[in-house]
Every structure is written in C-alpha cells, then in structure tokens.
Design a protein around this motif. Structure first.
Motif, PDB file in Angstrom:
ATOM      1  N   PHE A  32       2.820  -1.035   4.442  1.00  0.00           N
ATOM      2  CA  PHE A  32       2.580   0.538   3.475  1.00  0.00           C
ATOM      3  C   PHE A  32       2.063  -0.295   2.142  1.00  0.00           C
ATOM      4  O   PHE A  32       1.358  -0.211   1.358  1.00  0.00           O
ATOM      5  CB  PHE A  32       3.357   1.615   3.668  1.00  0.00           C
ATOM      6  N   VAL A  33       3.516  -0.685   1.631  1.00  0.00           N
ATOM      7  CA  VAL A  33       3.376  -1.925   0.260  1.00  0.00           C
ATOM      8  C   VAL A  33       2.744  -2.815  -0.323  1.00  0.00           C
ATOM      9  O   VAL A  33       1.529  -2.897  -0.693  1.00  0.00           O
ATOM     10  CB  VAL A  33       4.603  -1.925   0.620  1.00  0.00           C
ATOM     11  N   ALA A  35      -0.281  -2.425   2.123  1.00  0.00           N
ATOM     12  CA  ALA A  35      -1.673  -1.412   2.159  1.00  0.00           C
ATOM     13  C   ALA A  35      -1.951  -1.545   0.009  1.00  0.00           C
ATOM     14  O   ALA A  35      -2.777  -0.537  -0.035  1.00  0.00           O
ATOM     15  CB  ALA A  35      -2.000  -0.531   2.880  1.00  0.00           C
ATOM     16  N   VAL A  36      -0.576  -0.574  -0.640  1.00  0.00           N
ATOM     17  CA  VAL A  36      -1.022  -0.138  -1.681  1.00  0.00           C
ATOM     18  C   VAL A  36      -0.882  -1.282  -2.983  1.00  0.00           C
ATOM     19  O   VAL A  36      -1.698  -1.157  -3.909  1.00  0.00           O
ATOM     20  CB  VAL A  36       0.604   0.557  -1.985  1.00  0.00           C
ATOM     21  N   LEU A  37      -0.457  -2.521  -2.456  1.00  0.00           N
ATOM     22  CA  LEU A  37      -0.658  -3.688  -3.458  1.00  0.00           C
ATOM     23  C   LEU A  37      -2.775  -4.119  -3.315  1.00  0.00           C
ATOM     24  O   LEU A  37      -3.110  -4.135  -4.599  1.00  0.00           O
ATOM     25  CB  LEU A  37       0.331  -4.571  -3.099  1.00  0.00           C
ATOM     26  N   GLY A  39      -4.618  -2.323  -2.583  1.00  0.00           N
ATOM     27  CA  GLY A  39      -5.857  -1.111  -3.100  1.00  0.00           C
ATOM     28  C   GLY A  39      -5.499  -0.554  -4.673  1.00  0.00           C
ATOM     29  O   GLY A  39      -6.598  -1.013  -5.388  1.00  0.00           O
ATOM     30  N   ALA A  40      -4.259  -1.244  -4.807  1.00  0.00           N
ATOM     31  CA  ALA A  40      -3.983  -1.235  -7.042  1.00  0.00           C
ATOM     32  C   ALA A  40      -5.026  -1.984  -7.138  1.00  0.00           C
ATOM     33  O   ALA A  40      -5.798  -2.087  -8.347  1.00  0.00           O
ATOM     34  CB  ALA A  40      -2.605  -1.406  -6.459  1.00  0.00           C
ATOM     35  N   THR A  61       3.692  -2.127 -10.234  1.00  0.00           N
ATOM     36  CA  THR A  61       3.099  -3.768  -9.253  1.00  0.00           C
ATOM     37  C   THR A  61       4.412  -4.537  -8.994  1.00  0.00           C
ATOM     38  O   THR A  61       4.802  -5.217  -8.154  1.00  0.00           O
ATOM     39  CB  THR A  61       1.736  -4.524  -9.568  1.00  0.00           C
ATOM     40  N   LEU A  64       6.473  -2.868  -6.818  1.00  0.00           N
ATOM     41  CA  LEU A  64       6.257  -3.133  -5.597  1.00  0.00           C
ATOM     42  C   LEU A  64       7.075  -3.713  -4.535  1.00  0.00           C
ATOM     43  O   LEU A  64       6.849  -4.288  -3.879  1.00  0.00           O
ATOM     44  CB  LEU A  64       4.507  -2.335  -5.045  1.00  0.00           C
ATOM     45  N   THR A 129       9.339   1.903  -4.610  1.00  0.00           N
ATOM     46  CA  THR A 129       8.328   2.558  -3.671  1.00  0.00           C
ATOM     47  C   THR A 129       7.460   3.517  -3.899  1.00  0.00           C
ATOM     48  O   THR A 129       6.707   3.443  -5.111  1.00  0.00           O
ATOM     49  CB  THR A 129       8.235   2.300  -2.547  1.00  0.00           C
ATOM     50  N   GLY A 133       4.746   3.981  -7.142  1.00  0.00           N
ATOM     51  CA  GLY A 133       3.223   5.075  -6.996  1.00  0.00           C
ATOM     52  C   GLY A 133       3.614   6.348  -8.357  1.00  0.00           C
ATOM     53  O   GLY A 133       1.926   5.909  -7.887  1.00  0.00           O
ATOM     54  N   LEU A 136       1.493   4.192 -11.186  1.00  0.00           N
ATOM     55  CA  LEU A 136       0.498   3.348 -10.127  1.00  0.00           C
ATOM     56  C   LEU A 136      -0.904   4.939 -10.542  1.00  0.00           C
ATOM     57  O   LEU A 136      -1.994   4.294 -11.076  1.00  0.00           O
ATOM     58  CB  LEU A 136       0.089   2.681  -8.890  1.00  0.00           C
TER      59      LEU A 136
END
Length: 148
Positions: A32-33, A35-37, A39-40, A61, A64, A129, A133, A136
C-alpha cells in the motif's frame, strides 16, 4: 523422548501464528505504501505545485519512506541463530529434538519478544502512513486551492 506440555505447545503455535499474521499485515501495508508513493509521484509531477504544497507533500512523502523503512526492518530476517531454522541448521536431528523439547518455553519467550517488536514496528508504520496520507491530501488541497 519426553512429553511436552500441551499448553506450552499451544502457546508456541499461537506466537508463531501471530508472527505470521503480523508479517502478512506488514506485506500488505508495504504494498500500500509503495502504491501511495507511486500515485503521489504521478500526481505531483503533472500538477503545478505551490510552495506550501511542496513542503507539506514532501513531508508526507518523507513519512511514507520512513514507514516503509520501519516495515522492512520489522520483516528483516534474523540470522543470529537464537531461534528457529538458523540455529537448527547447525544441529543434528537428535540435537534438534533435545533443543525443542528442553527449550520450548525459552523459544516461546523469545518468539513472543520478537512478535512484540514486529507488532510495535507495524503499529508505528501504520501511524506514519496515516499521518503521511493526511499530509498528502492537504498538499493536494493546497494545490487545488492555489494557496500561497
């Protein structure tokens, strides 16, 4: 061969299962982390960011990345040989039987300490996280609102 207390055997199995559950949670959160990185990064490179958005997003960031580091540390293999297969790899079959029979309580205690360390690292990574989030999302709102 001596008999082992069934309660001790059950405690040993429970601790090992908890370690496995924690490792599974770590794997999911690490994905998940990541994927968020990703995506960001994708969003940030395509938007004109304001300075406050860059600062807040950069902090998110960094959190994360810190969470990913905690997660990786919590699943890092322990090859010191105190518990489990690294120790067993150096023993004969008879020595393994003796060690398991004699040291099951010590193994439960050692594995329990390991489980607590893993769980604590996971909990801290979840907290980082969540905070990342929120930062972000704030960065995205600052960008969308054009705040200076």
């Amino acid at each position: 061969m001596s008999t082992t207390d069934p309660k001790l055997t059950a405690a040993h199995a429970e601790v090992k299962a908890e370690i496995a559950r924690t490792d599974n949670k770590v794997a999911l959160l690490l994905a998940f982390v990541g994927a968020v990185l990703a995506g960001a990064w994708t969003i940030a490179r395509d938007l004109p960011l304001t300075l406050p958005a860059v600062i807040v997003g950069g902090l998110g960031t960094a959190l994360l990345v810190a969470a990913a580091g905690l997660l990786l540390r919590s699943v890092r293999p322990n090859l010191s040989g105190r518990h489990g297969f690294p120790l067993w790899a150096t023993l004969t079959p008879e020595q393994i039987t003796d060690a398991v029979t004699r040291d099951l309580a010590a193994d439960v205690a050692g594995l329990s300490r390991l489980a607590v360390v893993k769980f604590t690292g996971l909990r801290r990574a979840v907290d980082l996280t969540l905070t990342a989030g929120a930062l972000l999302i704030l960065a995205l709102l600052l960008t969308a609102g054009g705040a200076l």
